[in-house]
Design an enzyme around this catalytic site. Structure first.
Site, mmCIF file in Angstrom:
data_model
loop_
_atom_site.group_PDB
_atom_site.id
_atom_site.type_symbol
_atom_site.label_atom_id
_atom_site.label_comp_id
_atom_site.label_asym_id
_atom_site.label_seq_id
_atom_site.Cartn_x
_atom_site.Cartn_y
_atom_site.Cartn_z
ATOM 1 N N ASN A 136 12.460 -38.329 -93.029
ATOM 2 C CA ASN A 136 11.484 -39.030 -92.180
ATOM 3 C C ASN A 136 10.894 -40.252 -92.884
ATOM 4 O O ASN A 136 9.932 -40.846 -92.408
ATOM 5 C CB ASN A 136 10.361 -38.069 -91.755
ATOM 6 C CG ASN A 136 9.535 -37.555 -92.934
ATOM 7 O OD1 ASN A 136 9.803 -37.900 -94.092
ATOM 8 N ND2 ASN A 136 8.545 -36.726 -92.654
ATOM 9 N N HIS A 138 9.486 -40.189 -95.941
ATOM 10 C CA HIS A 138 8.373 -39.909 -96.848
ATOM 11 C C HIS A 138 8.780 -40.129 -98.299
ATOM 12 O O HIS A 138 9.955 -40.102 -98.660
ATOM 13 C CB HIS A 138 7.772 -38.513 -96.617
ATOM 14 C CG HIS A 138 8.544 -37.354 -97.153
ATOM 15 N ND1 HIS A 138 8.709 -36.189 -96.446
ATOM 16 C CD2 HIS A 138 9.192 -37.150 -98.332
ATOM 17 C CE1 HIS A 138 9.407 -35.336 -97.170
ATOM 18 N NE2 HIS A 138 9.727 -35.892 -98.323
HETATM 19 C C1 GLP Z 1 10.422 -33.287 -100.789
HETATM 20 C C2 GLP Z 1 9.665 -33.920 -101.973
HETATM 21 C C3 GLP Z 1 10.027 -35.371 -102.124
HETATM 22 C C4 GLP Z 1 11.536 -35.493 -102.004
HETATM 23 C C5 GLP Z 1 11.927 -35.270 -100.588
HETATM 24 C C6 GLP Z 1 13.431 -35.247 -100.341
HETATM 25 O O1 GLP Z 1 9.579 -32.705 -99.877
HETATM 26 N N1 GLP Z 1 8.238 -33.758 -101.902
HETATM 27 O O2 GLP Z 1 9.546 -35.866 -103.351
HETATM 28 O O3 GLP Z 1 11.956 -36.782 -102.385
HETATM 29 O O4 GLP Z 1 11.279 -34.140 -100.048
HETATM 30 O O5 GLP Z 1 13.995 -34.032 -100.671
HETATM 31 P P1 GLP Z 1 15.549 -33.807 -100.753
HETATM 32 O O6 GLP Z 1 16.025 -34.606 -101.917
HETATM 33 O O7 GLP Z 1 15.732 -32.340 -100.964
HETATM 34 O O8 GLP Z 1 16.125 -34.302 -99.483
#
Ligand code: GLP
Length: 243
Positions: A136, A138
């Site tokens: 999304n 973030h």
């Molecule tokens: C999580 C963490 C983030 C991370 C993101 C992506 O919730 N808080 O810091 O970058 O989501 O996660 P993933 O790499 O598992 O897609």
């Protein structure tokens, strides 16, 4: 932003590990900002392997992680602190007194966020910040919202963010806390170097918005356009059409 596209996630991870170990060799007491999630796992694996191959000394390296769950202690296997211990700290020999981490079980969470900001400042700021990105858009736990926080703060997690973290809690989404503590966008943008990594097609839309879209609180990663020298490393699957 400088964009490099790699053949696959392992090639990206290897290149980033080599860059980070090179930075440690040049600056042994470097301050690193570090992410969690699935994306950085090949990077941490490459760091472990290359640390051994190059005999890199991590004893002076200082680290600050981006975020942590509220209500989860460092000794809880679901915590990001435990993840980092498994993925990196234990294997490469980061001195634990040099590890900066948010305490999700602090009695006063607002004070804990202020303590973290002061600790980063006292360390001289973050030299090299490695970031992942949520589907999304973030960054850390800076979720899309009408407004963003500049500094380290308490954040409510979106359902999708909790689902993507379920693996840390035995696959049980209900077990994932619905709040976290996170560096804010200004905390992140203050880092002297920023490297964002994204792999897999589920990240393509977020990456596209981050690179090409307007800067908007609805896609927090778009604020990285404001950094003077942000670097974006992608695998082919995460690459937007024209990048
Ligand atoms: C999580 C963490 C983030 C991370 C993101 C992506 O919730 N808080 O810091 O970058 O989501 O996660 P993933 O790499 O598992 O897609």
């Amino acid at each position: 932003m400088t964009i490099t596209v790699f053949h696959d996630a392992d090639a990206l991870a290897h290149e980033l590990a080599v860059r980070v170990l090179g930075a440690i060799a040049r600056q042994p007491s470097i301050v690193l900002g570090l992410p969690t999630g699935r994306t950085p796992q090949p990077f941490y694996a490459a760091l472990r392997a290359q640390t051994e191959a190059r005999r890199t000394d991590w004893s002076q390296v200082r680290t600050f992680n981006l975020d942590e769950f509220v209500g989860v202690g460092a000794d809880d296997p679901g915590s990001y602190r435990a993840y980092m211990e498994r993925e990196l700290f234990g294997a490469v020999g980061v001195a634990r007194q040099h590890v900066g981490f948010l305490d999700g079980r602090a009695v006063d969470l607002a004070a804990e966020c202020e303590r973290y900001e002061r600790a980063i400042t006292a360390a001289g700021g973050i030299d090299l910040m490695v970031l992942g990105i949520g589907a999304n858009g973030h960054i850390g736990f800076n979720e899309p919202a009408p407004g963003l926080h500049a500094r380290t703060h308490r954040a409510r997690l979106e359902a999708g963010t909790r689902a993507s973290n379920a693996d840390l809690f035995d696959g049980d989404v209900a077990g994932v806390p619905d709040e976290g503590l996170s560096m804010g966008m200004a905390t992140i943008l203050r880092a002297r170097s920023v490297v964002l990594i994204a792999t897999g097609e589920e990240k393509t839309a977020a990456v596209e918005g981050m690179l090409r879209g307007p800067i908007t609180t609805r896609l927090p990663a778009s604020f990285l356009q404001l950094h003077p020298a942000a670097v974006v490393l992608l695998d082919r699957a995460a690459r937007p059409m024209e990048a």
